[in-house]
Design a protein around this motif. Structure first.
Motif, PDB file in Angstrom:
ATOM      1  N   UNK A   1       0.886  -1.168   0.000  1.00  0.00           N
ATOM      2  CA  UNK A   1       0.000   0.000   0.000  1.00  0.00           C
ATOM      3  C   UNK A   1       0.928   1.223   0.000  1.00  0.00           C
ATOM      4  N   UNK A   2       1.484   1.508  -1.141  1.00  0.00           N
ATOM      5  CA  UNK A   2       2.627   2.411  -1.223  1.00  0.00           C
ATOM      6  C   UNK A   2       2.235   3.884  -1.184  1.00  0.00           C
ATOM      7  N   UNK A   3       3.088   4.705  -0.588  1.00  0.00           N
ATOM      8  CA  UNK A   3       2.835   6.154  -0.564  1.00  0.00           C
ATOM      9  C   UNK A   3       3.023   6.756  -1.951  1.00  0.00           C
ATOM     10  N   UNK A   4       2.249   7.781  -2.230  1.00  0.00           N
ATOM     11  CA  UNK A   4       2.314   8.415  -3.550  1.00  0.00           C
ATOM     12  C   UNK A   4       2.650   9.901  -3.479  1.00  0.00           C
ATOM     13  N   UNK A   5       2.811  10.428  -2.270  1.00  0.00           N
ATOM     14  CA  UNK A   5       2.965  11.883  -2.140  1.00  0.00           C
ATOM     15  C   UNK A   5       4.217  12.279  -1.366  1.00  0.00           C
ATOM     16  N   UNK A   6       5.233  11.415  -1.329  1.00  0.00           N
ATOM     17  CA  UNK A   6       6.448  11.754  -0.601  1.00  0.00           C
ATOM     18  C   UNK A   6       7.300  12.723  -1.416  1.00  0.00           C
ATOM     19  N   UNK A   7       7.949  13.680  -0.767  1.00  0.00           N
ATOM     20  CA  UNK A   7       8.790  14.631  -1.507  1.00  0.00           C
ATOM     21  C   UNK A   7      10.069  13.963  -2.004  1.00  0.00           C
ATOM     22  N   UNK A   8      10.620  14.445  -3.097  1.00  0.00           N
ATOM     23  CA  UNK A   8      11.881  13.896  -3.595  1.00  0.00           C
ATOM     24  C   UNK A   8      13.003  14.080  -2.579  1.00  0.00           C
ATOM     25  N   UNK A   9      13.898  13.108  -2.508  1.00  0.00           N
ATOM     26  CA  UNK A   9      15.043  13.223  -1.608  1.00  0.00           C
ATOM     27  C   UNK A   9      16.069  14.167  -2.220  1.00  0.00           C
ATOM     28  N   UNK A  10      16.443  15.212  -1.513  1.00  0.00           N
ATOM     29  CA  UNK A  10      17.400  16.180  -2.084  1.00  0.00           C
ATOM     30  C   UNK A  10      18.779  15.580  -2.329  1.00  0.00           C
ATOM     31  N   UNK A  11      19.073  14.447  -1.694  1.00  0.00           N
ATOM     32  CA  UNK A  11      20.384  13.809  -1.879  1.00  0.00           C
ATOM     33  C   UNK A  11      20.448  12.927  -3.112  1.00  0.00           C
TER      34      UNK A  11
END
Length: 218
Positions: free
Chosen positions: A118-128
């Motif tokens: 049940x995967x997340x769809x709204x996580x912010x991109x990792x800046x690294x």
């Protein structure tokens, strides 16, 4: 498995389709979770992991991952997590998590069943991550560990600092402040050294961390 079925590999009838894994039997005996036609998908549930190093209170979010929450609560009710160790601490610069949930303590055990992501769809991109593939799993997040797509079982991880991961891990809740303080204590102890690696960044915690009990608070 379906009621009255003799097939030990048949999934449950409901939308979560909890599927037995005969080739990977349960580390501790536990039946398949209930799988009603309508999986509860609203509200939160509080769970307390009481460890030898302090409490880890959790808030599970049914809306984020209803099948995952349903399974986790089932395992808690059956005392699956009682007297289990958190077997893995990861302290890479971009990945800082404590992994728990395997009664065998080996990192390869589970409940004898698996179920879908049940995967997340709204996580912010990792800046690294310049590729944009990895996302931020924020400090405090509670997520399921897995061995590939749709292989969720009983193992979970607690994020103690913002981490960069591909969004392939189900998030189903968060730690409360007291839990963060406990996990910070584990992280501060570092990873246990081995003869092969005197300063590892991934392995058993130097401070043995045991979940003494897991209980539903409300």
């Amino acid at each position: 498995m379906r009621a009255g079925s003799a097939d030990p590999t048949e999934p449950t009838d409901g939308p979560c389709a909890y599927t037995p894994t005969p080739d990977e039997p349960a580390s501790r005996p536990v039946p398949l979770p209930p799988d009603p036609r309508r999986t509860p998908s609203r509200g939160t549930v509080e769970v307390l992991l009481q460890t030898n190093l302090g409490p880890i209170p959790l808030v599970l979010d049914r809306a984020e991952a209803p099948c995952t929450v349903q399974s986790f609560l089932h395992l808690v009710r059956h005392r699956f997590y009682h007297r289990t160790i958190c077997h893995r601490l990861t302290a890479y610069p971009t990945l800082k998590v404590l992994q728990c949930g395997d009664p065998s303590g080996t990192g390869s055990g589970g409940p004898g069943y698996r179920y879908k992501d049940e995967l997340p769809t709204d996580l912010p991109p990792a800046p690294t991550d310049p590729t944009g593939e990895r996302r931020v799993y924020a400090r405090g997040v509670l997520a399921m560990a897995n061995a590939g797509p749709d292989t969720n079982g009983s193992q979970f991880f607690l994020v103690y600092a913002d981490s960069a991961l591909r969004p392939n891990y189900t998030i189903f809740g968060a730690m409360e402040q007291a839990g963060l303080e406990t996990v910070d204590r584990v992280a501060a102890g570092g990873v246990a050294p081995t003869p092969e690696d005197p300063a590892p960044v991934d392995g058993a915690p130097a401070l043995t961390t045991t979940i003494k009990t897991a209980q539903i608070c409300r």
